[in-house]
Design a protein around this motif. Structure first.
Motif, PDB file in Angstrom:
ATOM      1  N   ARG A  42      50.712  11.695  61.215  1.00  0.00           N
ATOM      2  CA  ARG A  42      49.346  11.317  61.625  1.00  0.00           C
ATOM      3  C   ARG A  42      48.386  11.368  60.442  1.00  0.00           C
ATOM      4  NH1 ARG A  42      47.508  12.164  67.099  1.00  0.00           N
ATOM      5  NH2 ARG A  42      49.295  12.145  68.463  1.00  0.00           N
ATOM      6  N   ARG A  46      46.304   8.150  58.940  1.00  0.00           N
ATOM      7  CA  ARG A  46      44.843   8.148  58.734  1.00  0.00           C
ATOM      8  C   ARG A  46      44.504   7.814  57.281  1.00  0.00           C
ATOM      9  NH1 ARG A  46      44.964  13.045  62.078  1.00  0.00           N
ATOM     10  NH2 ARG A  46      44.247  12.459  64.145  1.00  0.00           N
ATOM     11  N   LEU A  72      44.496   7.063  68.231  1.00  0.00           N
ATOM     12  CA  LEU A  72      43.807   7.440  66.993  1.00  0.00           C
ATOM     13  C   LEU A  72      42.727   6.428  66.624  1.00  0.00           C
ATOM     14  CD1 LEU A  72      46.829   8.574  64.776  1.00  0.00           C
ATOM     15  CD2 LEU A  72      45.156  10.041  65.921  1.00  0.00           C
ATOM     16  N   LEU A  74      42.884   3.686  64.729  1.00  0.00           N
ATOM     17  CA  LEU A  74      42.880   3.360  63.304  1.00  0.00           C
ATOM     18  C   LEU A  74      42.575   1.888  63.063  1.00  0.00           C
ATOM     19  CD1 LEU A  74      46.069   5.337  62.282  1.00  0.00           C
ATOM     20  CD2 LEU A  74      43.699   6.053  62.033  1.00  0.00           C
TER      21      LEU A  74
END
Length: 86
Positions: A42, A46, A72, A74
């Motif tokens: 993770r 990121r 998330l 992203l």
């Protein structure tokens, strides 16, 4: 040791004179990340998204793990592939 606020962290290896990374990647180079739902995975996702990498494929083992990667939020979002090792 905690760095001072506002001061970027520099990896120890990068701080050495003459340091050169083993590999340099452009934001369009394809990357495959196994274990993308783990703690390190993770963090790498990121970081890669923050650097603008557009060709990232995240490998996970279950639909639940894929959903957690999608959550998330992203941008750019990685391509997610569910891999069955069984």
């Amino acid at each position: 040791r905690i760095p001072e606020r506002g001061r970027p962290r520099v990896p120890r290896a990068a701080a050495r004179p003459g340091y050169r990374p083993l590999v340099t990647l452009s934001s369009s180079d394809p990357l495959v990340l196994t274990g993308a739902n783990g703690q390190l995975g993770r963090a790498l996702l990121r970081d890669l998204a923050g650097r603008g990498h557009r060709a990232v494929r995240a490998l996970v083992r279950s639909p639940r793990a894929a959903d957690s990667i999608r959550a998330l939020g992203l941008d750019p979002a990685p391509a997610i592939e569910i891999v069955d090792y069984g």
